[in-house]
Enzyme design. Structure first.
Site, PDB file in Angstrom:
ATOM      1  N   HIS A   1      64.491 -13.067  13.944  1.00 24.69           N
ATOM      2  CA  HIS A   1      65.008 -14.379  13.540  1.00 24.69           C
ATOM      3  C   HIS A   1      65.216 -15.205  14.800  1.00 24.69           C
ATOM      4  O   HIS A   1      65.511 -14.667  15.871  1.00 24.69           O
ATOM      5  CB  HIS A   1      66.329 -14.209  12.779  1.00 24.69           C
ATOM      6  CG  HIS A   1      66.896 -15.508  12.300  1.00 24.69           C
ATOM      7  ND1 HIS A   1      67.706 -16.286  13.092  1.00 24.69           N
ATOM      8  CD2 HIS A   1      66.743 -16.180  11.129  1.00 24.69           C
ATOM      9  CE1 HIS A   1      68.032 -17.387  12.414  1.00 24.69           C
ATOM     10  NE2 HIS A   1      67.462 -17.343  11.232  1.00 24.69           N
TER      11      HIS A   1
ATOM     12  N   GLU B   1      59.988 -20.422  10.460  1.00 31.14           N
ATOM     13  CA  GLU B   1      61.251 -21.133  10.621  1.00 31.14           C
ATOM     14  C   GLU B   1      61.249 -21.874  11.956  1.00 31.14           C
ATOM     15  O   GLU B   1      61.587 -21.300  12.988  1.00 31.14           O
ATOM     16  CB  GLU B   1      62.412 -20.128  10.609  1.00 31.14           C
ATOM     17  CG  GLU B   1      62.454 -19.284   9.356  1.00 31.14           C
ATOM     18  CD  GLU B   1      63.855 -18.741   9.092  1.00 31.14           C
ATOM     19  OE1 GLU B   1      64.450 -19.159   8.111  1.00 31.14           O
ATOM     20  OE2 GLU B   1      64.337 -17.934   9.890  1.00 31.14           O
TER      21      GLU B   1
ATOM     22  N   SER C   1      67.007 -25.388   7.166  1.00 35.33           N
ATOM     23  CA  SER C   1      67.627 -26.499   6.442  1.00 35.33           C
ATOM     24  C   SER C   1      67.017 -26.762   5.064  1.00 35.33           C
ATOM     25  O   SER C   1      66.867 -27.912   4.652  1.00 35.33           O
ATOM     26  CB  SER C   1      67.599 -27.785   7.290  1.00 35.33           C
ATOM     27  OG  SER C   1      68.416 -27.615   8.433  1.00 35.33           O
TER      28      SER C   1
ATOM     29  N   GLY D   1      69.816 -24.434  10.910  1.00 32.88           N
ATOM     30  CA  GLY D   1      71.259 -24.556  11.126  1.00 32.88           C
ATOM     31  C   GLY D   1      71.795 -25.961  10.961  1.00 32.88           C
ATOM     32  O   GLY D   1      71.059 -26.909  10.638  1.00 32.88           O
TER      33      GLY D   1
END
Ligand code: PGA
Length: 262
Positions: free
Chosen positions: A99, A171, A217, A177
């Site tokens: 991640h 991502e 998001s 975030g």
């Protein structure tokens, strides 16, 4: 026409403790009772300390349990790490690998990601490899190359027989975030296309079977646009899915959009 079932999941990061996770999962089980496995796969990736309780509550349920990280060795002098053997005890199905927060806060490289991918696969887990360009890489027009490198190194030595247990999460780092800016669906689609082309380069036609999820998001106002794109097989959601009502709406909106797309 896409034969990959819709996949929707959430990474709870370092947020819910064991009792919060259990409460969340109990509600999620109720919410998802009516859904058929052939329409949608749902997964939840809680903290390590929540895994034993989560595994109990998910017994006989199709919601897939994941772990946020894993060491590649079965055992050894690796203080603070969790091994595949330890996760096998708890019915964990998915290992999230590399991640953005692991890459950028804990300096995980593509080479480390590759060791984790190979280990996860050899222990029978789904390896959920996260990739994505930084804002700088995007602005320098090297997003595509970045994704290709992350895939080529991250998936090195994966055999074609193992690819039914590879999932990719795209991502973009700049989209993740509270300070993230959601990526536009057409941008996501163009990156998913590059990812899918690279997977075909690596694994031939079989590479088409690998699901590519979008994360960063995701929220109720962009799900329709994202799921409508042909190269988007599912969503990997953070904040918008951390309360039961939130994930319920995410799932509903995704399923409704997917039905219209097919
Ligand atoms: P976000 O997190 O949806 O809160 O941006 C996404 C992620 O980190 O996977």
């Amino acid at each position: 026409m896409n034969n990959i079932p819709l996949i929707i999941g959430t990474n709870l990061k370092m947020y819910k403790n064991s009792s919060d996770t259990t409460a969340y999962l109990s509600k999620l089980i109720q919410i998802t009772k009516e859904f058929s496995d052939s329409d949608i796969k749902i997964f939840v990736i809680p903290s390590f300390t929540s895994i034993p309780a989560a595994s109990q509550i998910l017994l006989n349920n199709s919601i897939m349990l994941g772990a946020q990280n894993m060491h590649w060795e079965d055992s050894g002098a690796f203080t603070g790490e969790i091994s595949p053997k330890m996760l096998e005890e708890f019915n964990v199905k998915i290992i999230e690998i590399a991640h953005s927060e692991r890459r950028h806060i804990f300096n995980e490289s593509d080479e480390i990601a590759n060791k984790k991918v190979l280990s996860a696969l050899s222990h029978g887990f789904v390896a959920l490899l996260c990739i994505g360009e930084t804002k700088d890489q995007k602005e320098s027009n090297i997003a595509d190359e970045t994704l290709q490198i992350q895939l080529k190194i991250g998936l090195k030595n994966v055999s074609t027989e193992q690819i039914d247990r590879i999932w990719i999460a795209y991502e973009p780092v700049w989209a993740i975030g509270e300070k993230g800016i959601p990526a536009y669906p057409n941008y996501v689609s163009s990156k998913h296309k590059i990812i899918k082309e690279t997977l075909i380069q690596l694994f031939g036609d079989e590479g088409r079977k690998i699901p590519v999820l979008y994360g960063g998001s995701v929220n109720l106002s962009n799900i329709k646009g994202l799921i409508s794109e042909k190269n988007v097989d599912g969503l990997f959601v953070g904040r918008a899915a951390w309360d039961p009502k939130g994930i319920e709406l995410v799932i509903q909106e995704s399923l409704n959009t997917r039905k219209r797309k097919l």
